[in-house]
Design a protein around this motif. Sequence first.
Motif, PDB file in Angstrom:
ATOM      1  N   THR A  40      41.652  40.882  42.892  1.00 21.27           N
ATOM      2  CA  THR A  40      41.527  41.724  44.082  1.00 21.27           C
ATOM      3  C   THR A  40      41.666  43.204  43.758  1.00 21.27           C
ATOM      4  O   THR A  40      41.000  44.044  44.364  1.00 21.27           O
ATOM      5  CB  THR A  40      42.562  41.320  45.137  1.00 21.27           C
ATOM      6  N   LEU A  68      35.760  35.043  56.489  1.00 23.36           N
ATOM      7  CA  LEU A  68      36.844  35.963  56.797  1.00 23.36           C
ATOM      8  C   LEU A  68      37.184  35.844  58.269  1.00 23.36           C
ATOM      9  O   LEU A  68      36.294  35.663  59.105  1.00 23.36           O
ATOM     10  CB  LEU A  68      36.450  37.408  56.481  1.00 23.36           C
ATOM     11  N   ARG A  69      38.449  35.944  58.577  1.00 25.09           N
ATOM     12  CA  ARG A  69      38.894  35.957  59.968  1.00 25.09           C
ATOM     13  C   ARG A  69      39.774  37.171  60.170  1.00 25.09           C
ATOM     14  O   ARG A  69      40.831  37.278  59.552  1.00 25.09           O
ATOM     15  CB  ARG A  69      39.647  34.675  60.320  1.00 25.09           C
ATOM     16  N   VAL A  72      40.806  38.963  57.052  1.00 27.60           N
ATOM     17  CA  VAL A  72      41.582  38.198  56.074  1.00 27.60           C
ATOM     18  C   VAL A  72      40.682  37.137  55.440  1.00 27.60           C
ATOM     19  O   VAL A  72      39.943  36.435  56.147  1.00 27.60           O
ATOM     20  CB  VAL A  72      42.814  37.540  56.730  1.00 27.60           C
ATOM     21  N   VAL A  74      39.595  33.796  54.190  1.00 23.47           N
ATOM     22  CA  VAL A  74      39.900  32.367  54.264  1.00 23.47           C
ATOM     23  C   VAL A  74      39.407  31.684  52.984  1.00 23.47           C
ATOM     24  O   VAL A  74      40.110  30.892  52.371  1.00 23.47           O
ATOM     25  CB  VAL A  74      39.248  31.726  55.508  1.00 23.47           C
ATOM     26  N   TRP A  97      43.026  35.418  46.072  1.00 21.92           N
ATOM     27  CA  TRP A  97      42.074  35.780  47.124  1.00 21.92           C
ATOM     28  C   TRP A  97      42.372  35.079  48.450  1.00 21.92           C
ATOM     29  O   TRP A  97      42.106  35.639  49.515  1.00 21.92           O
ATOM     30  CB  TRP A  97      40.651  35.432  46.674  1.00 21.92           C
ATOM     31  N   SER A  98      42.884  33.880  48.409  1.00 19.73           N
ATOM     32  CA  SER A  98      43.109  33.106  49.634  1.00 19.73           C
ATOM     33  C   SER A  98      44.191  33.766  50.481  1.00 19.73           C
ATOM     34  O   SER A  98      45.314  33.990  50.021  1.00 19.73           O
ATOM     35  CB  SER A  98      43.524  31.678  49.293  1.00 19.73           C
ATOM     36  N   GLY A  99      43.828  34.102  51.719  1.00 18.17           N
ATOM     37  CA  GLY A  99      44.773  34.730  52.622  1.00 18.17           C
ATOM     38  C   GLY A  99      44.980  36.210  52.390  1.00 18.17           C
ATOM     39  O   GLY A  99      45.873  36.815  53.008  1.00 18.17           O
ATOM     40  N   TRP A 100      44.145  36.813  51.521  1.00 24.95           N
ATOM     41  CA  TRP A 100      44.283  38.242  51.235  1.00 24.95           C
ATOM     42  C   TRP A 100      43.743  39.074  52.402  1.00 24.95           C
ATOM     43  O   TRP A 100      42.625  38.854  52.866  1.00 24.95           O
ATOM     44  CB  TRP A 100      43.535  38.594  49.946  1.00 24.95           C
ATOM     45  N   ASP A 101      44.536  40.021  52.869  1.00 29.68           N
ATOM     46  CA  ASP A 101      44.128  40.911  53.957  1.00 29.68           C
ATOM     47  C   ASP A 101      43.285  42.035  53.360  1.00 29.68           C
ATOM     48  O   ASP A 101      43.770  43.136  53.101  1.00 29.68           O
ATOM     49  CB  ASP A 101      45.352  41.471  54.679  1.00 29.68           C
TER      50      ASP A 101
END
Length: 253
Positions: A40, A68-69, A72, A74, A97-101
């Motif tokens: 990241t 992305l949600r 963030v 997904v 990467w998972s859950g990265w804002d």
Amino acid sequence: MVTTLAIDCGGGGIKASVLDAAGTMRTRPLRVPTPYPLPTALFVKTLLDLGAQLPAADRVTVGMPGMLRHGVVVATPHYVTRAGPRTKVDPDLLAEWSGWDVRSALADAFGLPALVLNDAEVHGAGVVAGTGLELVLTLGTGLGSALFDGGVLAPHLELSHAPVRWGMTYDTYIGEPERRRLGDAFWSRRVRGVVDGLRPVFRWDRLYLGGGNSRLIRPEQLARMGDDVVVVPNTAGILGGVRAWDLAATRSA
């Protein structure tokens, strides 16, 4: 006049330009290869370095592959791999990467308001008419998708990961490796088959085919898809950077 730094992030390359309030490019777009492996921090640095070569802007729009949600991550298919699309997933990158804002990270890095959406959603923002049900499919490294109803962006669905046949997903079935293997003529027939198969699912008023490979669809196959299917320029991935802010605001309202 508000200006927007629009960055279109793909599996093979990252493109950027600065747009005025009307969505007109103020400078020619720049492109760099997507680096791999891609933690990241390197992703942020790559975008910062690209933006530094362009005129100053008031805000940033980033389109990137994956789900992305609210800014963030997904899931993202390419950036968690060891050496790029279709290579092995790196467990450490997957966790990073998972859950990265990503929206907050880019807003802090640029010091500007940031909007981060799926790349097909930004692409669609640059082409949809804003009336009826409009589906956007982008053809490139894999398959991207975005759905708009009356100009309102719907929640993102990873259509590319759905199985289509022979144990293959849409992503692999009509992605770039298969196009190279099959050749443009046979690949174009596949794309038409996918369009025909999705028609009764979405019953769209207009389908837009974008992405770098859309221009490679053979004219005879495109003609058989119907008048409600239109090929749009790949530059929409950047040009949608301005309008994406209005569409995202509409969805949040």
